[in-house]
Design an enzyme around this catalytic site. Sequence first.
Site, PDB file in Angstrom:
ATOM      1  N   CYS A 131      -3.885  10.001  -5.922  1.00 24.93           N
ATOM      2  CA  CYS A 131      -3.242   9.603  -7.186  1.00 24.93           C
ATOM      3  C   CYS A 131      -3.973  10.141  -8.406  1.00 24.93           C
ATOM      4  O   CYS A 131      -3.365  10.492  -9.398  1.00 24.93           O
ATOM      5  CB  CYS A 131      -3.183   8.085  -7.255  1.00 24.93           C
ATOM      6  SG  CYS A 131      -4.804   7.345  -7.000  1.00 24.93           S
ATOM      7  N   GLU A 160      -9.160  -2.031  -9.854  1.00 24.77           N
ATOM      8  CA  GLU A 160      -9.692  -2.315  -8.531  1.00 24.77           C
ATOM      9  C   GLU A 160     -11.186  -1.980  -8.556  1.00 24.77           C
ATOM     10  O   GLU A 160     -11.674  -1.291  -9.442  1.00 24.77           O
ATOM     11  CB  GLU A 160      -8.962  -1.490  -7.466  1.00 24.77           C
ATOM     12  CG  GLU A 160      -7.501  -1.891  -7.404  1.00 24.77           C
ATOM     13  CD  GLU A 160      -6.773  -1.516  -6.125  1.00 24.77           C
ATOM     14  OE1 GLU A 160      -6.725  -0.322  -5.802  1.00 24.77           O
ATOM     15  OE2 GLU A 160      -6.246  -2.433  -5.469  1.00 24.77           O
ATOM     16  N   GLU A 197      -1.435   0.000  -9.428  1.00 25.54           N
ATOM     17  CA  GLU A 197      -2.176   1.253  -9.253  1.00 25.54           C
ATOM     18  C   GLU A 197      -1.140   2.334  -8.973  1.00 25.54           C
ATOM     19  O   GLU A 197      -0.677   2.472  -7.843  1.00 25.54           O
ATOM     20  CB  GLU A 197      -3.147   1.127  -8.065  1.00 25.54           C
ATOM     21  CG  GLU A 197      -4.293   0.183  -8.305  1.00 25.54           C
ATOM     22  CD  GLU A 197      -5.313   0.710  -9.299  1.00 25.54           C
ATOM     23  OE1 GLU A 197      -5.206   1.875  -9.729  1.00 25.54           O
ATOM     24  OE2 GLU A 197      -6.213  -0.060  -9.660  1.00 25.54           O
ATOM     25  N   GLY A 233       0.783  -1.230   0.000  1.00 25.75           N
ATOM     26  CA  GLY A 233       0.000   0.000   0.000  1.00 25.75           C
ATOM     27  C   GLY A 233       0.816   1.282   0.000  1.00 25.75           C
ATOM     28  O   GLY A 233       1.965   1.306   0.444  1.00 25.75           O
ATOM     29  N   ASN A 271      -1.535   7.304   1.314  1.00 26.88           N
ATOM     30  CA  ASN A 271      -2.590   8.330   1.282  1.00 26.88           C
ATOM     31  C   ASN A 271      -3.957   7.826   1.744  1.00 26.88           C
ATOM     32  O   ASN A 271      -4.724   8.583   2.318  1.00 26.88           O
ATOM     33  CB  ASN A 271      -2.666   8.979  -0.100  1.00 26.88           C
ATOM     34  CG  ASN A 271      -2.897   7.971  -1.207  1.00 26.88           C
ATOM     35  OD1 ASN A 271      -2.729   6.765  -1.008  1.00 26.88           O
ATOM     36  ND2 ASN A 271      -3.277   8.455  -2.350  1.00 26.88           N
TER      37      ASN A 271
HETATM   38  P1  NAD Z   1       5.966   4.427  -3.074  1.00 27.25           P
HETATM   39  O1  NAD Z   1       6.047   3.903  -4.459  1.00 27.25           O
HETATM   40  O2  NAD Z   1       7.139   5.111  -2.508  1.00 27.25           O
HETATM   41  O3  NAD Z   1       5.628   3.237  -2.046  1.00 27.25           O
HETATM   42  C1  NAD Z   1       4.481   2.439  -2.209  1.00 27.25           C
HETATM   43  C2  NAD Z   1       4.671   1.152  -1.438  1.00 27.25           C
HETATM   44  O4  NAD Z   1       5.642   0.341  -2.083  1.00 27.25           O
HETATM   45  C3  NAD Z   1       5.160   1.330  -0.001  1.00 27.25           C
HETATM   46  O5  NAD Z   1       4.491   0.401   0.822  1.00 27.25           O
HETATM   47  C4  NAD Z   1       6.645   1.005  -0.110  1.00 27.25           C
HETATM   48  O6  NAD Z   1       7.207   0.530   1.084  1.00 27.25           O
HETATM   49  C5  NAD Z   1       6.635  -0.090  -1.153  1.00 27.25           C
HETATM   50  N1  NAD Z   1       7.867  -0.262  -1.917  1.00 27.25           N
HETATM   51  C6  NAD Z   1       8.782   0.672  -2.261  1.00 27.25           C
HETATM   52  N2  NAD Z   1       9.754   0.121  -3.015  1.00 27.25           N
HETATM   53  C7  NAD Z   1       9.439  -1.189  -3.165  1.00 27.25           C
HETATM   54  C8  NAD Z   1      10.033  -2.280  -3.868  1.00 27.25           C
HETATM   55  N3  NAD Z   1      11.166  -2.133  -4.555  1.00 27.25           N
HETATM   56  N4  NAD Z   1       9.440  -3.490  -3.807  1.00 27.25           N
HETATM   57  C9  NAD Z   1       8.274  -3.657  -3.129  1.00 27.25           C
HETATM   58  N5  NAD Z   1       7.664  -2.660  -2.443  1.00 27.25           N
HETATM   59  C10 NAD Z   1       8.237  -1.434  -2.470  1.00 27.25           C
HETATM   60  O7  NAD Z   1       4.661   5.313  -3.060  1.00 27.25           O
HETATM   61  P2  NAD Z   1       4.120   6.254  -1.890  1.00 27.25           P
HETATM   62  O8  NAD Z   1       5.038   7.419  -1.816  1.00 27.25           O
HETATM   63  O9  NAD Z   1       3.832   5.438  -0.704  1.00 27.25           O
HETATM   64  O10 NAD Z   1       2.712   6.709  -2.483  1.00 27.25           O
HETATM   65  C11 NAD Z   1       2.562   7.730  -3.397  1.00 27.25           C
HETATM   66  C12 NAD Z   1       2.433   7.198  -4.797  1.00 27.25           C
HETATM   67  O11 NAD Z   1       1.373   6.242  -4.864  1.00 27.25           O
HETATM   68  C13 NAD Z   1       2.062   8.286  -5.779  1.00 27.25           C
HETATM   69  O12 NAD Z   1       2.803   8.128  -6.968  1.00 27.25           O
HETATM   70  C14 NAD Z   1       0.589   8.040  -6.039  1.00 27.25           C
HETATM   71  O13 NAD Z   1       0.109   8.533  -7.255  1.00 27.25           O
HETATM   72  C15 NAD Z   1       0.511   6.554  -5.954  1.00 27.25           C
HETATM   73  N6  NAD Z   1      -0.862   6.112  -5.662  1.00 27.25           N
HETATM   74  C16 NAD Z   1      -1.591   5.487  -6.638  1.00 27.25           C
HETATM   75  C17 NAD Z   1      -2.906   5.112  -6.408  1.00 27.25           C
HETATM   76  C18 NAD Z   1      -3.734   4.435  -7.478  1.00 27.25           C
HETATM   77  O14 NAD Z   1      -4.741   3.825  -7.134  1.00 27.25           O
HETATM   78  N7  NAD Z   1      -3.376   4.518  -8.753  1.00 27.25           N
HETATM   79  C19 NAD Z   1      -3.481   5.365  -5.165  1.00 27.25           C
HETATM   80  C20 NAD Z   1      -2.721   5.996  -4.182  1.00 27.25           C
HETATM   81  C21 NAD Z   1      -1.410   6.371  -4.444  1.00 27.25           C
END
Ligand code: NAD
Length: 487
Positions: free
Chosen positions: A284, A461, A250, A150, A153
């Site tokens: 997002c 989703e 996502e 996850g 946000n």
């Molecule tokens: P992020 O990509 O930094 O982290 C997301 C998750 O991935 C975290 O739980 C993190 O620990 C994990 N993670 C990071 N690197 C990883 C790896 N190499 N392998 C496996 N897991 C890993 O994102 P964030 O900063 O937490 O969230 C913001 C981003 O999420 C924004 O780009 C936003 O647009 C996106 N987002 C998308 C949606 C959607 O439904 N499309 C919804 C909410 C947020």
Amino acid sequence: MKAQPPASHFIDGEYVEDINGAAFDSIYPATGEVIARLHAATPAIVDKAIASAKRAQGEWAAMSPTARGRILKRAADIMRARNRELSELETLDTGKPIQETIVADPTSGADAFEFFGGVAAAALNGDYIPLGGDFAFTKRVPLGVCVGIGAWNYPQQIACWKGAPALISGNAMVFKPSENTPLGALKIAEILFEAGLPKGLYNVIQGDRTTGPLLVNHKDVAKVSLTGSVETGRKVAGAAASQLKHVTMELGGKSPLIVFDDADLESAIGGAMLGNFYSTGQVCSNGTRVFVQKGIKQKFLSRLKERTEKIIIGDPMVEETQLGPMVSRAQLDKVFAYIEKGKAEGATLLTGGGIPNDVSAEGTYIQPTVFADVTDDMTIAREEIFGPVMCVLDFDNEDEVIARANGTEFGLSAGVFTSDLTRAHRVVDRLEAGTLWINTYNLAPVEVPFGGSKQSGFGRENSLAALNHYTELKSVYVAMSPVQAPY
Ligand code: NAD
């Protein structure tokens, strides 16, 4: 304020700790206060969570969808009954105002349990295929152990949006929340267990970007659903592809919201504000590139400025507060750096851009910010900022704005405001995005598929479409007469 859970992880129906995992703090963004201390999962915890999920999944898959659905619906009822408590926790986890969390977070998670709990008995049926004497049928079968990862946000919503379709389809889920918001998912696991979910079917483990790959690469994991940035999506999808695992991605966006000069002005401004400032801009699907037709530009900007400057910023636990802090200091710094870039590259700062008055100095607050005269080549118009920063761009005509709106690697969402019905449909047909709105913005009810195209990801989703991503088809051919072999 403390929100310390009994332990860091929830595995096999109980809280589990392993202090060998790196310790990290959960911080309330409004005050900077440490509200909980947790430990990231060690490889032993990851193995334990996946082994318990694997053990539990077979029996769960053998239950009828109606029986599985009954448990999910009970979980939805518990969430609704505890909405206040869960919303306060979500506010502590994220800093989002209680005014929002009370209507948008546990409730949308409960919607997912209720929807999937209710529809699955019919939606998981297979097909009967007549073949002129012989026939075939299909069975929709679960994938096995699914991993959910996850973003920060919507921690509770994401935990449910992934958990509900996975569980109803007969899978087990191991969920890793973002390290910034570790608390909500633990409560979801507790509630599912209390609703009667057999132990092991929804395990939560903590950790960051170093923990995620342990889950993604684990041999007993069949599917990974990630909500996160494009950069993380590329890594996770790449690792999953090397082992031919199913994925749902996502990811981020830089979505266009187009306002034609015949639009209802107040409604369009309201949509643009919701699509940029809700959840302090950490959504997002936000419509962060607001294209405004030149004829209404001045009126649009002056009312937008007026309404934006009235937004109530402050303590997220106060009901009147409309805008809380950003989730973390790192995210706040990133957003301020984008604001500086916007100014340096020549955009007009219409309002905001600084730290609000009368908020805790330790809180990660920022004013809602609007840039006007933004052009397509500016950094703030190209990159996802993920904060309350709206970019307003001007346009002359329909063909031009569609080409410019599509001129991005992202394709999550898009919106159009116009009173011309045929134009609205023409425009959404040509916009490259997975989720689109006409005369509103950012509504995502569980009945409607949600997801992106292009670099914003794949898979959907919510809605019945999500079930396709947590199941696969088995086709069975049935012969009704002896085999006629030519030899
Ligand atoms: P992020 O990509 O930094 O982290 C997301 C998750 O991935 C975290 O739980 C993190 O620990 C994990 N993670 C990071 N690197 C990883 C790896 N190499 N392998 C496996 N897991 C890993 O994102 P964030 O900063 O937490 O969230 C913001 C981003 O999420 C924004 O780009 C936003 O647009 C996106 N987002 C998308 C949606 C959607 O439904 N499309 C919804 C909410 C947020």
